[in-house]
Design a protein around this motif. Sequence first.
Motif, PDB file in Angstrom:
ATOM      1  N   ASN A   1      -6.581  -0.610  -8.106  1.00  0.00           N
ATOM      2  CA  ASN A   1      -5.920  -1.878  -8.452  1.00  0.00           C
ATOM      3  C   ASN A   1      -4.397  -1.730  -8.482  1.00  0.00           C
ATOM      4  O   ASN A   1      -3.732  -2.070  -9.465  1.00  0.00           O
ATOM      5  CB  ASN A   1      -6.427  -2.404  -9.795  1.00  0.00           C
ATOM      6  CG  ASN A   1      -6.020  -3.847 -10.039  1.00  0.00           C
ATOM      7  OD1 ASN A   1      -5.822  -4.617  -9.095  1.00  0.00           O
ATOM      8  ND2 ASN A   1      -5.889  -4.227 -11.295  1.00  0.00           N
ATOM      9  N   VAL A   2      -3.860  -1.190  -7.377  1.00  0.00           N
ATOM     10  CA  VAL A   2      -2.418  -0.991  -7.269  1.00  0.00           C
ATOM     11  C   VAL A   2      -1.889  -1.653  -5.991  1.00  0.00           C
ATOM     12  O   VAL A   2      -2.642  -1.898  -5.044  1.00  0.00           O
ATOM     13  CB  VAL A   2      -2.044   0.506  -7.253  1.00  0.00           C
ATOM     14  CG1 VAL A   2      -2.390   1.163  -8.571  1.00  0.00           C
ATOM     15  CG2 VAL A   2      -2.720   1.239  -6.087  1.00  0.00           C
ATOM     16  N   GLN A   3      -0.594  -1.922  -5.983  1.00  0.00           N
ATOM     17  CA  GLN A   3       0.098  -2.401  -4.794  1.00  0.00           C
ATOM     18  C   GLN A   3       0.987  -1.266  -4.294  1.00  0.00           C
ATOM     19  O   GLN A   3       1.851  -0.785  -5.021  1.00  0.00           O
ATOM     20  CB  GLN A   3       0.958  -3.626  -5.110  1.00  0.00           C
ATOM     21  CG  GLN A   3       1.907  -4.048  -3.980  1.00  0.00           C
ATOM     22  CD  GLN A   3       1.178  -4.410  -2.694  1.00  0.00           C
ATOM     23  OE1 GLN A   3       0.205  -5.156  -2.723  1.00  0.00           O
ATOM     24  NE2 GLN A   3       1.652  -3.858  -1.579  1.00  0.00           N
ATOM     25  N   ILE A   4       0.767  -0.842  -3.066  1.00  0.00           N
ATOM     26  CA  ILE A   4       1.532   0.271  -2.520  1.00  0.00           C
ATOM     27  C   ILE A   4       2.901  -0.215  -2.046  1.00  0.00           C
ATOM     28  O   ILE A   4       3.001  -1.104  -1.206  1.00  0.00           O
ATOM     29  CB  ILE A   4       0.775   0.930  -1.344  1.00  0.00           C
ATOM     30  CG1 ILE A   4      -0.609   1.423  -1.794  1.00  0.00           C
ATOM     31  CG2 ILE A   4       1.595   2.083  -0.761  1.00  0.00           C
ATOM     32  CD1 ILE A   4      -0.584   2.397  -2.947  1.00  0.00           C
ATOM     33  N   ASP A   5       3.943   0.376  -2.593  1.00  0.00           N
ATOM     34  CA  ASP A   5       5.304   0.035  -2.174  1.00  0.00           C
ATOM     35  C   ASP A   5       5.708   0.794  -0.914  1.00  0.00           C
ATOM     36  O   ASP A   5       6.327   0.230  -0.009  1.00  0.00           O
ATOM     37  CB  ASP A   5       6.289   0.343  -3.303  1.00  0.00           C
ATOM     38  CG  ASP A   5       6.055  -0.535  -4.523  1.00  0.00           C
ATOM     39  OD1 ASP A   5       6.246  -1.757  -4.400  1.00  0.00           O
ATOM     40  OD2 ASP A   5       5.673   0.001  -5.580  1.00  0.00           O
ATOM     41  N   VAL A   6       5.361   2.075  -0.875  1.00  0.00           N
ATOM     42  CA  VAL A   6       5.730   2.909   0.269  1.00  0.00           C
ATOM     43  C   VAL A   6       4.512   3.711   0.714  1.00  0.00           C
ATOM     44  O   VAL A   6       3.917   4.447  -0.088  1.00  0.00           O
ATOM     45  CB  VAL A   6       6.878   3.878  -0.088  1.00  0.00           C
ATOM     46  CG1 VAL A   6       7.328   4.642   1.162  1.00  0.00           C
ATOM     47  CG2 VAL A   6       8.050   3.132  -0.699  1.00  0.00           C
ATOM     48  N   LEU A   7       4.134   3.580   1.979  1.00  0.00           N
ATOM     49  CA  LEU A   7       3.036   4.348   2.551  1.00  0.00           C
ATOM     50  C   LEU A   7       3.633   5.475   3.384  1.00  0.00           C
ATOM     51  O   LEU A   7       4.475   5.234   4.253  1.00  0.00           O
ATOM     52  CB  LEU A   7       2.158   3.453   3.426  1.00  0.00           C
ATOM     53  CG  LEU A   7       0.952   4.124   4.103  1.00  0.00           C
ATOM     54  CD1 LEU A   7      -0.015   4.687   3.063  1.00  0.00           C
ATOM     55  CD2 LEU A   7       0.228   3.128   5.016  1.00  0.00           C
TER      56      LEU A   7
END
Length: 250
Positions: A82-88
Amino acid sequence: MKIIIKNIAIEYFDEGNGPIMLFLHGWKDTLHSFDSLIPLLSKQYRIIRIDLPGFGNSELPQITWNLDNYIQFIKDFINKLNVQIDVLIGHSFGGRIAIKAVATEIIKPKKLILIASAGIAKTQTIHNYFFYILAKVGKIITLLPPFIFWRKQLRKKLYNMAGSDYFLSGKLKNTFLNVIKEDLKLCASKITIPTLLIWGDQDKATPLNDGKCLSKIISNSKLEIISNTGHFVHQENPQKVAEIISKFIL
């Protein structure tokens, strides 16, 4: 830490605070590939890294996978946390996953970082098809007398000549063949988010020309070249790589 995704037990680390960075390692590698880099970044960022299915301490998929399976797996993993990835961030094979995942918008980070990424250069694609054929032909030939008596040694020599990880892929051999068949140039051309490319000038696995090709294809991208480093540039000069990443994210 362990988590279950689609009935597969997965090892992952989650450390630090701040914007979320998700690291994807290369073929035959593990989340520990980034050990020397993480302490330089974790004071400013929350860093999540994972042993991809079939690698490190994560379980092996029960069927042969392709690149899309890995992408969907990463999507399910993100959803479960349940996270939003800022940098992949993807290194080598992890870069393959990242390129297609972002291009198809299955994963939607704000920024993308590719470290010695595999998957799109024309020369690499030709090499991959050559190896795919070599692997199939070699498998048949080494079943015939007298070659069968030296089967293991002959196949290893063939795969070493091809410069491939196939021979050491164990139960993931067919997955490896599925992965290297894909040409990701078109996918790369669809990427619009800010993208950083980090390359070692002595990289022989994914040569610098691959990075230059990616830089031309991805419109909103920047290529950073680190001297006297190879394919594992993030291990050979973690201080410089961390510095470049931090400047890019600001």
